[in-house]
Design a protein around this motif. Structure first.
Motif, mmCIF file in Angstrom:
data_model
loop_
_atom_site.group_PDB
_atom_site.id
_atom_site.type_symbol
_atom_site.label_atom_id
_atom_site.label_comp_id
_atom_site.label_asym_id
_atom_site.label_seq_id
_atom_site.Cartn_x
_atom_site.Cartn_y
_atom_site.Cartn_z
ATOM 1 N N LEU A 18 36.353 37.778 49.130
ATOM 2 C CA LEU A 18 37.626 37.127 49.381
ATOM 3 C C LEU A 18 38.572 37.603 50.693
ATOM 4 N N SER A 50 43.878 35.955 44.849
ATOM 5 C CA SER A 50 44.929 35.352 45.911
ATOM 6 C C SER A 50 46.223 35.210 46.092
ATOM 7 N N ARG A 51 46.305 34.147 44.013
ATOM 8 C CA ARG A 51 47.526 33.113 43.549
ATOM 9 C C ARG A 51 48.623 34.637 43.641
ATOM 10 N N MET A 55 44.306 44.570 47.879
ATOM 11 C CA MET A 55 42.880 43.905 48.003
ATOM 12 C C MET A 55 42.011 44.880 48.183
#
Length: 316
Positions: free
Chosen positions: A111, A171-172, A177
Motif C-alpha cells: 500500500l 487510499s481513497r 496506514m
C-alpha cells in the motif's frame, strides 16, 4: 405394459453432495412417462428446453412430472409422452442457501505510504457470504456453458480482485496506514459494495463481507509496540507500572522491582509526615516564645542551643 412403463420412469432430483455447490444441471437422461421431480429444502428447480427457461419451481416436495409439472411449462403445456419417447429437457437445480467462506490475501499488498518507496506491505483476512441472486442472469452467464458452479469458483474470482479493491478503498478514504483495523468496518463495507456489483453480473450476490484483521511486517509491529509503550510514560505512576510489568515479563526480579517501588513510596510518605510534624512542633514552640526542639533545616534535636549542632542553622 404397466410394469414396462415403470421401468422407463426415472427420478429427477439433486442429492446435493456437499453444500459448496451453487447450482447443478440434470441433463444426462431423458425424462420418461411416470417420472417424478423431487425438490428438497433449500433448492429451486428450473426446467430448460432447447436452452430456454420453461418453468421455475420453488416449493419443496415430490411431483409427478406429467400431471403436476408439464401443465405449467411455457411452451410444453400440451406435451404428450410417447410409448418409446420421452421429454429431452434439462433441469437446473439451484442451491438457495447462503454460503459463508473465509478469504485471505495470498501475498502481501504494497500500500502506498509516505517515506516508503516500495509501499507498506500489508496482509489481511476475513470472511464473506454469497448466494444466488438472479436465476435468469445465472442461466444466461453460467448455466448455459457449465454443468455446475461452486462457492470455490466464487472465492477464486473474489480473491483475484481483492488486492486492487483493498488498495483503492484504503487510499481513497485517507485512512491511517498504521491503524487500519480501526477503519476495517468502513473499508469492508466499500469492498462489499464493489464485489456485489461485479458478481451480480453472473447472477450471484455478496450478502456480507468482513475484515477480521490487518497484519504488518514484524519490524513495523515492533515499532508500533514501542510507540505505544512510550506514549504511556506520562507521569511517575505510569512509569512505575511499566517498570514493574517489564521486570516481570523479562523474569529479572520482577517481584523485587515491585517491592522496591512500594518501599520507595512508603519512605517518601514517612519523610513527608516527619517534616510535617517537625514544622508543627516548631510552630508551637515559636508561639510560646521558646526554642524549637528540632532543627527546622535538618530535623536534628536542638538540645536548647542557639545554633544547630548538626548543620549550624540559627535557631533564635
Amino acid at each position: 405394459m404397466g410394469l414396462f412403463s415403470k421401468q422407463l420412469a426415472n427420478v429427477v432430483e439433486w442429492n446435493e453432495v456437499g453444500n459448496n455447490v451453487l447450482f447443478w444441471k440434470w441433463s444426462n437422461q431423458e425424462i420418461k412417462k411416470g417420472s417424478r421431480l423431487i425438490i428438497r429444502p433449500g433448492q429451486d428447480a428450473i426446467f430448460l428446453y432447447n436452452g430456454r427457461v420453461e418453468g421455475i419451481f420453488e416449493d419443496e416436495g415430490s411431483y409427478d412430472i406429467e400431471s403436476e409439472i408439464i401443465p405449467f411449462l411455457s411452451s410444453l403445456k400440451g406435451f404428450k409422452f410417447g410409448f418409446n419417447s420421452g421429454l429431452r429437457a434439462e433441469v437446473l437445480f439451484i442451491n438457495t442457501k447462503e454460503h459463508l467462506l473465509k478469504w485471505g490475501t495470498k501475498n502481501a499488498i504494497n500500500l502506498p505510504a509516505p517515506g516508503l518507496p516500495g509501499g507498506m506491505p500489508v496482509r489481511s483476512f476475513g470472511t464473506f457470504s454469497c448466494k444466488i441472486a438472479d436465476h435468469m442472469v445465472l442461466i444466461d452467464k453460467l448455466a448455459g456453458v457449465k454443468q455446475m458452479y461452486t462457492v470455490e469458483d466464487v472465492k477464486e474470482r473474489i480473491i483475484s480482485e481483492l488486492d486492487q479493491l483493498l488498495m483503492s478503498w484504503i487510499s481513497r478514504e485517507g485512512h491511517d496506514m498504521f491503524n487500519l483495523q480501526a477503519d476495517a468496518r468502513n473499508i469492508a463495507k466499500g469492498i462489499m459494495s464493489d464485489l456485489d456489483m461485479d458478481l451480480r453480473k453472473i447472477g450471484i450476490g455478496i450478502t456480507d463481507f468482513n475484515i477480521e484483521s490487518f497484519s504488518y511486517p514484524e519490524s513495523i509491529a515492533k515499532m508500533q509496540e514501542k510507540a505505544a509503550a512510550q506514549s504511556m510514560v506520562g507521569d511517575m505512576n505510569r512509569y512505575q507500572q511499566m517498570a514493574v510489568a517489564d521486570g516481570i515479563e523479562k523474569g529479572k526480579g520482577g517481584a523485587s522491582v515491585a517491592g522496591d517501588m512500594v518501599n520507595l513510596q512508603m519512605g517518601m510518605m514517612m519523610g513527608q509526615q516527619m517534616m510535617s510534624q517537625m514544622q508543627n512542633t516548631q510552630g508551637a514552640a515559636g508561639g510560646m516564645g521558646g526554642v524549637s526542639k528540632f532543627c527546622p533545616n535538618c530535623g536534628q534535636p536542638t538540645e536548647g542551643l542557639n545554633f544547630c549542632g548538626n548543620c549550624g542553622y540559627k535557631l533564635k
